[in-house]
Design a protein around this motif. Structure first.
Motif, PDB file in Angstrom:
ATOM      1  N   ASN A 105      -5.527  -9.326  10.296  1.00 42.27           N
ATOM      2  CA  ASN A 105      -5.090  -9.015   8.941  1.00 42.27           C
ATOM      3  C   ASN A 105      -4.161 -10.089   8.387  1.00 42.27           C
ATOM      4  OD1 ASN A 105      -6.224  -6.322   8.159  1.00 42.27           O
ATOM      5  ND2 ASN A 105      -5.456  -5.906  10.197  1.00 42.27           N
ATOM      6  N   GLY A 106      -3.867 -11.096   9.174  1.00 46.27           N
ATOM      7  CA  GLY A 106      -2.975 -12.155   8.745  1.00 46.27           C
ATOM      8  C   GLY A 106      -3.617 -13.139   7.789  1.00 46.27           C
ATOM      9  N   SER A 107      -4.923 -13.091   7.634  1.00 43.46           N
ATOM     10  CA  SER A 107      -5.586 -14.051   6.757  1.00 43.46           C
ATOM     11  C   SER A 107      -5.654 -13.571   5.306  1.00 43.46           C
ATOM     12  CB  SER A 107      -6.998 -14.346   7.272  1.00 43.46           C
ATOM     13  OG  SER A 107      -7.737 -13.153   7.285  1.00 43.46           O
ATOM     14  N   TYR A 108      -5.352 -12.298   5.059  1.00 41.35           N
ATOM     15  CA  TYR A 108      -5.316 -11.830   3.679  1.00 41.35           C
ATOM     16  C   TYR A 108      -4.132 -12.471   2.977  1.00 41.35           C
ATOM     17  CZ  TYR A 108      -8.553  -8.183   5.152  1.00 41.35           C
ATOM     18  OH  TYR A 108      -9.630  -7.518   5.641  1.00 41.35           O
ATOM     19  N   THR A 109      -4.279 -12.740   1.710  1.00 38.71           N
ATOM     20  CA  THR A 109      -3.205 -13.357   0.955  1.00 38.71           C
ATOM     21  C   THR A 109      -2.120 -12.322   0.696  1.00 38.71           C
ATOM     22  OG1 THR A 109      -4.790 -14.833  -0.078  1.00 38.71           O
ATOM     23  CG2 THR A 109      -2.643 -14.632  -1.139  1.00 38.71           C
ATOM     24  N   MET A 110      -0.970 -12.542   1.318  1.00 36.87           N
ATOM     25  CA  MET A 110       0.193 -11.677   1.125  1.00 36.87           C
ATOM     26  C   MET A 110       1.413 -12.574   1.052  1.00 36.87           C
ATOM     27  SD  MET A 110       0.125  -8.528   3.833  1.00 36.87           S
ATOM     28  CE  MET A 110      -1.363  -8.288   4.768  1.00 36.87           C
ATOM     29  N   THR A 111       2.355 -12.152   0.270  1.00 39.17           N
ATOM     30  CA  THR A 111       3.643 -12.837   0.309  1.00 39.17           C
ATOM     31  C   THR A 111       4.334 -12.433   1.605  1.00 39.17           C
ATOM     32  OG1 THR A 111       4.842 -11.045  -0.768  1.00 39.17           O
ATOM     33  CG2 THR A 111       3.823 -12.720  -2.216  1.00 39.17           C
ATOM     34  N   ALA A 112       5.381 -13.145   1.960  1.00 39.04           N
ATOM     35  CA  ALA A 112       6.133 -12.802   3.172  1.00 39.04           C
ATOM     36  C   ALA A 112       6.687 -11.381   3.065  1.00 39.04           C
ATOM     37  CB  ALA A 112       7.246 -13.811   3.404  1.00 39.04           C
ATOM     38  N   GLU A 113       7.142 -11.011   1.876  1.00 37.82           N
ATOM     39  CA  GLU A 113       7.677  -9.669   1.669  1.00 37.82           C
ATOM     40  C   GLU A 113       6.572  -8.609   1.818  1.00 37.82           C
ATOM     41  OE1 GLU A 113       8.988  -7.609  -2.299  1.00 37.82           O
ATOM     42  OE2 GLU A 113      10.715  -8.744  -1.500  1.00 37.82           O
ATOM     43  N   GLN A 114       5.405  -8.868   1.233  1.00 33.10           N
ATOM     44  CA  GLN A 114       4.279  -7.935   1.363  1.00 33.10           C
ATOM     45  C   GLN A 114       3.882  -7.791   2.832  1.00 33.10           C
ATOM     46  OE1 GLN A 114       1.644 -10.041  -1.286  1.00 33.10           O
ATOM     47  NE2 GLN A 114       1.749  -8.402  -2.825  1.00 33.10           N
ATOM     48  N   ARG A 115       3.899  -8.880   3.556  1.00 34.07           N
ATOM     49  CA  ARG A 115       3.520  -8.864   4.976  1.00 34.07           C
ATOM     50  C   ARG A 115       4.469  -7.959   5.762  1.00 34.07           C
ATOM     51  NH1 ARG A 115      -0.678  -9.720   8.384  1.00 34.07           N
ATOM     52  NH2 ARG A 115       0.186  -9.919  10.427  1.00 34.07           N
ATOM     53  N   VAL A 116       5.768  -8.085   5.505  1.00 32.13           N
ATOM     54  CA  VAL A 116       6.763  -7.249   6.197  1.00 32.13           C
ATOM     55  C   VAL A 116       6.522  -5.778   5.870  1.00 32.13           C
ATOM     56  CG1 VAL A 116       9.233  -6.675   6.283  1.00 32.13           C
ATOM     57  CG2 VAL A 116       8.490  -9.067   6.405  1.00 32.13           C
ATOM     58  N   GLU A 117       6.286  -5.475   4.590  1.00 31.23           N
ATOM     59  CA  GLU A 117       6.031  -4.091   4.178  1.00 31.23           C
ATOM     60  C   GLU A 117       4.747  -3.556   4.802  1.00 31.23           C
ATOM     61  OE1 GLU A 117       6.057  -3.908  -0.092  1.00 31.23           O
ATOM     62  OE2 GLU A 117       8.114  -4.676  -0.212  1.00 31.23           O
ATOM     63  N   TRP A 118       3.705  -4.392   4.804  1.00 30.07           N
ATOM     64  CA  TRP A 118       2.421  -3.966   5.384  1.00 30.07           C
ATOM     65  C   TRP A 118       2.586  -3.670   6.874  1.00 30.07           C
ATOM     66  CZ3 TRP A 118      -0.407  -6.446   9.250  1.00 30.07           C
ATOM     67  CH2 TRP A 118      -1.651  -5.871   9.523  1.00 30.07           C
ATOM     68  N   GLU A 119       3.241  -4.552   7.586  1.00 35.97           N
ATOM     69  CA  GLU A 119       3.392  -4.353   9.026  1.00 35.97           C
ATOM     70  C   GLU A 119       4.237  -3.120   9.325  1.00 35.97           C
ATOM     71  OE1 GLU A 119       4.869  -6.800  12.926  1.00 35.97           O
ATOM     72  OE2 GLU A 119       3.849  -7.936  11.349  1.00 35.97           O
ATOM     73  N   ALA A 120       5.278  -2.869   8.546  1.00 37.07           N
ATOM     74  CA  ALA A 120       6.093  -1.668   8.740  1.00 37.07           C
ATOM     75  C   ALA A 120       5.251  -0.418   8.510  1.00 37.07           C
ATOM     76  CB  ALA A 120       7.300  -1.697   7.800  1.00 37.07           C
ATOM     77  N   GLU A 121       4.410  -0.441   7.470  1.00 36.97           N
ATOM     78  CA  GLU A 121       3.533   0.702   7.195  1.00 36.97           C
ATOM     79  C   GLU A 121       2.555   0.924   8.347  1.00 36.97           C
ATOM     80  OE1 GLU A 121       1.744   3.915   5.254  1.00 36.97           O
ATOM     81  OE2 GLU A 121       3.661   2.934   4.894  1.00 36.97           O
ATOM     82  N   VAL A 122       1.957  -0.144   8.846  1.00 35.36           N
ATOM     83  CA  VAL A 122       1.019  -0.043   9.969  1.00 35.36           C
ATOM     84  C   VAL A 122       1.711   0.555  11.189  1.00 35.36           C
ATOM     85  CG1 VAL A 122      -0.281  -1.439  11.636  1.00 35.36           C
ATOM     86  CG2 VAL A 122      -0.536  -1.867   9.189  1.00 35.36           C
ATOM     87  N   ARG A 123       2.881   0.043  11.502  1.00 34.80           N
ATOM     88  CA  ARG A 123       3.596   0.526  12.688  1.00 34.80           C
ATOM     89  C   ARG A 123       4.017   1.985  12.546  1.00 34.80           C
ATOM     90  NH1 ARG A 123       4.136  -3.478  16.224  1.00 34.80           N
ATOM     91  NH2 ARG A 123       4.153  -5.626  15.487  1.00 34.80           N
ATOM     92  N   SER A 124       4.284   2.443  11.306  1.00 30.30           N
ATOM     93  CA  SER A 124       4.667   3.840  11.119  1.00 30.30           C
ATOM     94  C   SER A 124       3.450   4.769  11.146  1.00 30.30           C
ATOM     95  CB  SER A 124       5.428   4.013   9.797  1.00 30.30           C
ATOM     96  OG  SER A 124       4.551   3.916   8.690  1.00 30.30           O
ATOM     97  N   LEU A 125       2.272   4.242  10.846  1.00 31.24           N
ATOM     98  CA  LEU A 125       1.065   5.057  10.762  1.00 31.24           C
ATOM     99  C   LEU A 125       0.394   5.273  12.120  1.00 31.24           C
ATOM    100  CD1 LEU A 125      -0.924   6.518   8.862  1.00 31.24           C
ATOM    101  CD2 LEU A 125      -2.074   4.315   8.559  1.00 31.24           C
ATOM    102  N   TYR A 126       0.286   4.207  12.909  1.00 33.62           N
ATOM    103  CA  TYR A 126      -0.457   4.253  14.170  1.00 33.62           C
ATOM    104  C   TYR A 126       0.495   4.319  15.357  1.00 33.62           C
ATOM    105  CZ  TYR A 126      -4.290   2.322  11.332  1.00 33.62           C
ATOM    106  OH  TYR A 126      -5.258   2.104  10.378  1.00 33.62           O
ATOM    107  N   ASP A 127       0.280   5.311  16.237  1.00 33.85           N
ATOM    108  CA  ASP A 127       1.018   5.305  17.499  1.00 33.85           C
ATOM    109  C   ASP A 127       0.233   4.544  18.563  1.00 33.85           C
ATOM    110  OD1 ASP A 127      -1.038   7.096  17.957  1.00 33.85           O
ATOM    111  OD2 ASP A 127       0.220   8.626  18.875  1.00 33.85           O
ATOM    112  N   GLY A 128      -0.994   4.249  18.245  1.00 34.70           N
ATOM    113  CA  GLY A 128      -1.877   3.482  19.121  1.00 34.70           C
ATOM    114  C   GLY A 128      -3.172   3.226  18.386  1.00 34.70           C
ATOM    115  N   MET A 129      -3.986   2.374  18.974  1.00 35.92           N
ATOM    116  CA  MET A 129      -5.277   2.040  18.371  1.00 35.92           C
ATOM    117  C   MET A 129      -6.300   1.868  19.485  1.00 35.92           C
ATOM    118  SD  MET A 129      -4.289  -0.621  15.304  1.00 35.92           S
ATOM    119  CE  MET A 129      -5.659  -0.193  14.211  1.00 35.92           C
ATOM    120  N   VAL A 130      -7.524   1.629  19.081  1.00 38.48           N
ATOM    121  CA  VAL A 130      -8.580   1.313  20.039  1.00 38.48           C
ATOM    122  C   VAL A 130      -9.065  -0.097  19.736  1.00 38.48           C
ATOM    123  CG1 VAL A 130     -10.855   1.923  20.936  1.00 38.48           C
ATOM    124  CG2 VAL A 130      -9.259   3.727  20.234  1.00 38.48           C
ATOM    125  N   ARG A 131      -9.007  -0.927  20.755  1.00 32.87           N
ATOM    126  CA  ARG A 131      -9.579  -2.272  20.677  1.00 32.87           C
ATOM    127  C   ARG A 131     -11.048  -2.134  21.067  1.00 32.87           C
ATOM    128  NH1 ARG A 131      -8.341  -5.315  24.599  1.00 32.87           N
ATOM    129  NH2 ARG A 131      -8.491  -7.339  23.588  1.00 32.87           N
TER     130      ARG A 131
END
Length: 165
Positions: A105-131
């Motif tokens: 997901n790092g290749s999407y165009t995001m500002t540094a601030e958007q990236r921080v917000e996106w990652e915080a949202e992801v971490r709050s949503l998923y307690d785990g994932m499946v690779r």
């Protein structure tokens, strides 16, 4: 297809460009027996394709039952470049967010601030994932310059046979 043949296709310059793209389409047989084809972000680690999904994704029971997948990575220009891969999916349930998910997901165009917000949202949503780790068992590159779909190759051959010498 032998492993060295697969490696040769995947190491072609156009294949490497396609393997660096953001999205692929993954086809699999769904739980109800019908085909599914979903766009999904991915990473290529040099020998496997890794996609990540939520632990409750509908594709997981289907992949547990039938791990065969077909992948397409292509361009939107003429002539299109198309990388076709078939393989087997292995499911790896992990705690937290896999590094590959954050990379893909790092290749999407995001500002540094958007990236921080996106990652915080992801971490709050998923307690785990499946690779979903896909090992290629077959690969073909179609660039419409040096390689063509097999049906088109056949038509060209048939046309040549019809033409007088």
């Amino acid at each position: 297809m032998q492993p060295d043949e697969i490696t040769a296709v995947l190491n072609l310059p156009i294949s490497r460009e396609l393997l660096a793209r953001d999205l692929l389409r993954m086809a699999y047989v769904a739980k109800d027996g019908t085909p599914r084809n979903v766009p999904i972000a991915f990473t290529w680690n040099g020998s496997e394709i890794v996609v990540c999904t939520s632990k409750n994704a509908p594709k997981l029971p289907a992949l547990r039952r039938n791990p065969s997948v077909a992948l397409t990575i292509d361009t939107e220009v003429h002539p299109p470049k198309i990388l076709l891969i078939r393989g087997r999916a292995e499911l790896d349930v992990v705690d937290g967010i896999p590094d590959e998910y954050l990379q893909m997901n790092g290749s999407y165009t995001m500002t540094a601030e958007q990236r921080v917000e996106w990652e915080a949202e992801v971490r709050s949503l998923y307690d785990g994932m499946v690779r979903i780790v896909i090992t290629p068992t077959w690969a073909k590159l179609i660039d419409f310059e040096t390689t063509l779909p097999s049906a088109v190759e056949e038509l060209i051959h048939q046309r040549a046979e019809r033409q007088p010498t």
